[in-house]
Design a protein around this motif. Structure first.
Motif, PDB file in Angstrom:
ATOM      1  N   UNK A 128       0.830  -1.193   0.000  1.00 26.94           N
ATOM      2  CA  UNK A 128       0.000   0.000   0.000  1.00 26.94           C
ATOM      3  C   UNK A 128       0.872   1.253   0.000  1.00 26.94           C
ATOM      4  N   UNK A 129       0.591   2.127  -0.953  1.00 22.32           N
ATOM      5  CA  UNK A 129       1.359   3.354  -1.082  1.00 22.32           C
ATOM      6  C   UNK A 129       2.502   3.257  -2.066  1.00 22.32           C
ATOM      7  N   UNK A 130       2.755   2.043  -2.549  1.00 15.27           N
ATOM      8  CA  UNK A 130       3.888   1.847  -3.466  1.00 15.27           C
ATOM      9  C   UNK A 130       3.455   1.132  -4.746  1.00 15.27           C
ATOM     10  N   UNK A 131       2.125   1.061  -4.956  1.00 12.05           N
ATOM     11  CA  UNK A 131       1.615   0.356  -6.137  1.00 12.05           C
ATOM     12  C   UNK A 131       1.785   1.158  -7.416  1.00 12.05           C
ATOM     13  N   UNK A 132       1.855   2.484  -7.299  1.00 13.12           N
ATOM     14  CA  UNK A 132       1.986   3.320  -8.491  1.00 13.12           C
ATOM     15  C   UNK A 132       3.384   3.161  -9.095  1.00 13.12           C
ATOM     16  N   UNK A 133       3.485   2.952 -10.402  1.00 13.59           N
ATOM     17  CA  UNK A 133       4.811   2.808 -11.025  1.00 13.59           C
ATOM     18  C   UNK A 133       5.671   4.044 -10.812  1.00 13.59           C
ATOM     19  N   UNK A 134       6.913   3.816 -10.413  1.00 13.54           N
ATOM     20  CA  UNK A 134       7.865   4.894 -10.154  1.00 13.54           C
ATOM     21  C   UNK A 134       9.267   4.291 -10.177  1.00 13.54           C
TER      22      UNK A 134
END
Length: 723
Positions: free
Chosen positions: A201-207
């Motif tokens: 949670x909080x790190x699912x967005x690609x980056x």
């Protein structure tokens, strides 16, 4: 006393480093360099830069810090010897076993152990010293107290500026298994700098989830000096000359008690606004998830005026200056200088910029020109005697040079002191700053201007030759490649988190924590028992773990430090895949000094064949560990962490890489390949890594049954050689 050591990817960067005040530079050859994409140096270029550096007392370290395959070993050793004969002050090596052989045969060659060897504690440093290395280039992750301890008995080199690798030094195989380009052989394609998501949670967005900011220790270099560090290394053989000049100047000023020009450093290269690195503990800016590459220096915000993009700033910018624009921390576009306005300037951009976007200057034309225009000059004092009937003599900084013909008597105008001074002010492009002491003339000496110029050139050449000449004899003796006794090993070893019910000759227990009771996990295993130690452990962590060793027959480890640790603790050693044994220098030593050892997982079956001994293994099954990550990819957000055992790192192509968490004094991580290994070995022991699997079930299956359980499957490098 300490030195600033600067990178030189090409001649221009080497000159920028020397002219900016570096005490030493490091560079690579056209082959065997860990930065194969840099321009690097051939023999003629190496000789030229060594001679130029010698004028200022600047040392030249030649980096030959790649893994060496058996077929390359002879040419590698020849290249080391030739670099030394040409005047190199030190050779930087990763292959400690070839280094050991070179030291025994040619002890005069100065060897520095590369950061790729992963020296991070006193045990690794002691091994390096025992093997003949006079300096250790410490892993970037080395804790400050370990740096202090190592520096107390051995010359140390520490990184203070530049790019940080995602993986612990020398243990990265992601580029190798993702595309056949080995980071250990200088061909890393930097997959760590790509975009990923993590299933937390909080790190699912690609980056850029595993891309560190650039290192810049700044004023903390003074703490490292107090700790006894000798050499301070600036990373950047792929960087431009202006960056090299800015970095050298920055630390030269700090060491000299002055303020460093951080603005110049940021404008030449700055990924992520810098981190202090891991020596002082992971800081909030350690990762750069939003922006990849050069971010520059903040100069203002966008104000849209009549369809143009205006930036309020009192600094002067010129045509050719470039900018990066961020919106909510992410890159929104780039821009170029378009002219001045009242209280600021305009930029042009193909992107649709908005009010409030932040603008960073990434190319400063005037700054770059200033940084590379400075020239270091060697002060030379000229004294001379020009007497009628005697040979002309000059002293250049005390070095005497005498002409070959006596001076005749002048029929008309004799040679004057002014003639001599005017002549010696001509430096023929030599970096000299000339001053004069006592210039004497006696009688009516005559020397034509052409002859005087020739005398000057000969004198300067002799003076330069005296400085640059290094008495290096050609090596006549050759190091012969050792041959090991090739034999079959039919043993089976398994790496897993629980040895209960596992069928194998050798069990290697990998713990999730090192502070629990291990006896239950090994209770019914009747083979040889080894404890898995990570390739990085601090000295303090080793002391806490030592009591666990009593439960095991030996140590399995991917780090070289384990050789010294196992010997001191009276334990057997299983040298892991991270030893990167790729030639018979490694195989010979390990076959005689380790209970078991692994052949590099980057070799094909054919390349590995000369290394097959009765105690050698190959990783042939299970997970492929491609990274050891010593920082927290979640920014040490411990309060909200779900502390799962395994996460999943997913790339833009949808490939999924297991990310295992374990605990020493802190949480650390292992990244596994997106496909599992399954290949048949014939002459060596079979090593299976079942860390992520039910080891008891898998170990008792037939080969055909395991295939389904291990999918997706790869054969690794058994038939596909790495570059």
């Amino acid at each position: 006393m300490c030195e600033i050591l600067a990178p030189a990817g090409d001649k221009n960067s080497a000159l920028a480093a020397i002219n900016s005040g570096a005490d030493a530079i490091y560079l690579g050859l056209k082959q065997f360099s860990a930065r194969s994409s840099a321009e690097n140096f051939d023999e003629e270029q190496l000789r030229e830069i060594i001679n130029y550096a010698a004028l200022f007392g600047v040392k030249v370290h030649v980096a030959m810090n790649t893994l060496v395959k058996q077929s390359e070993a002879e040419s590698f050793i020849s290249a080391v010897k030739r670099a030394w004969e040409l005047g190199a002050d030190a050779i930087i090596m990763q292959d400690i076993f070839i280094g050991r052989a070179i030291h025994e045969m040619y002890p005069e060659i100065v060897l520095h152990l590369s950061t790729q060897a992963g020296v991070c504690n006193i045990y690794g440093a002691k091994l390096a010293k025992k093997f003949g290395f006079s300096r250790v280039i410490l892993a970037r992750e080395t804790a400050f107290e370990d740096i202090r301890q190592i520096a107390s008995f051995m010359e140390t080199e520490v990184f203070v500026q530049g790019a940080l690798c995602t993986c612990f030094s020398g243990q990265c195989y992601l580029s190798s298994f993702a595309g056949g380009n080995s980071g250990n052989r200088g061909r890393c394609k930097q997959p760590c700098r790509k975009i990923y998501s993590i299933d937390r949670k909080g790190f699912e967005e690609p980056a850029y989830r595993i891309s560190p900011s650039d290192l810049s220790v700044g004023q903390d270099i003074l703490k490292l000096i107090d700790a006894g560090v000798y050499s301070f290394k600036i990373e950047g053989r792929m960087r431009r000359p202006e960056y090299v000049a800015a970095a050298v100047g920055y630390y030269r000023n700090i060491i000299g008690g002055r303020d460093g020009d951080l603005s110049a450093l940021k404008r030449t290269y700055n990924r992520g606004n810098y981190t202090k690195g891991l020596a002082f503990g992971q800081d909030k800016s350690f990762l750069s998830p939003a922006v990849q590459g050069h971010i520059g220096e903040y100069v203002g915000t966008v104000k849209v005026v009549n369809g143009r993009f205006f930036v309020e700033n009192s600094r002067r910018f010129v045509k050719g200056d470039g900018f990066k624009v961020l919106r909510s921390g992410k890159e929104a576009g780039g821009g170029a200088y378009e002219g001045d306005g009242k209280g600021g300037f305009y930029i042009g951009s193909s992107a649709r910029l908005k009010n409030g976007d932040k603008v960073f200057v990434t190319t400063d034309v005037e700054l770059n020109s200033r940084l590379v225009s400075g020239k270091r000059l060697l002060g030379v004092r000229i004294d001379g005697e020009f007497a009628e009937g005697r040979l002309p003599k000059v002293k250049i900084n005390g070095f005497e040079f005498e002409g070959k013909e006596s001076l005749a008597a002048a029929e008309n105008r004799p040679l004057s002191v002014q003639d001599i001074e005017n002549c010696f002010k001509k430096t023929d492009k030599l970096p000299f700053e000339v001053s004069f002491g006592e210039i004497c003339t006696e009688g009516r000496p005559y020397l034509g201007m052409g002859a005087l110029n020739a005398f000057r050139r000969e004198a300067y050449a002799a003076f330069v030759g005296r400085i640059t000449f290094k008495q290096r004899e050609n090596f006549e003796e050759q190091i012969s490649l050792p041959a090991v006794s090739v034999s079959v090993n039919d043993k089976r070893a398994v790496i897993c988190e629980d040895l209960r019910g596992v069928s194998a000759d050798i069990g290697i227990l990998k713990l999730n924590k090192f502070d629990g009771d291990v006896s239950a996990l090994i209770s019914d295993f009747d083979g040889e028992k080894f404890i898995f130690l990570p390739p990085y452990l601090s000295g303090a962590e080793i002391e806490k773990i030592k009591p666990l060793l009593s439960f095991f027959d030996g140590i399995y480890c991917d780090g070289f430090y384990s050789m010294e640790l196992a010997m001191q603790c009276g334990k057997k050693l299983f040298a892991g895949t991270g030893f990167n044994a790729a030639n018979t220098f490694a195989a010979e030593y390990l076959s005689n000094n380790a209970r078991w050892f692994c052949i590099s997982k980057e070799l094909t079956s054919t390349e590995a064949e000369p290394l097959c001994t009765q105690n050698s293994f190959e990783l042939c099954e299970g997970g492929i560990k491609v990274m050891d990550i010593l920082y927290c990819p979640f920014g040490r957000s411990c309060g909200s962490c779900d502390k799962r055992r395994v996460y999943t790192l997913t790339d833009e192509s949808g490939r999924k890489f297991p990310l295992r968490r374990y605990e020493t004094s802190l949480c650390r991580f292992e990244l596994y390949n997106c496909a599992n290994l399954l290949s048949v070995t014939r002459k060596v022991g079979r090593l299976a890594d079942y860390t992520l699997f039910n080891a008891a079930q898998l170990s008792q299956m037939q080969d055909s049954e395991r295939r389904g359980a291990l999918e997706p499957i790869t054969k690794g490098h058994f038939s596909s050689p790495v570059l």
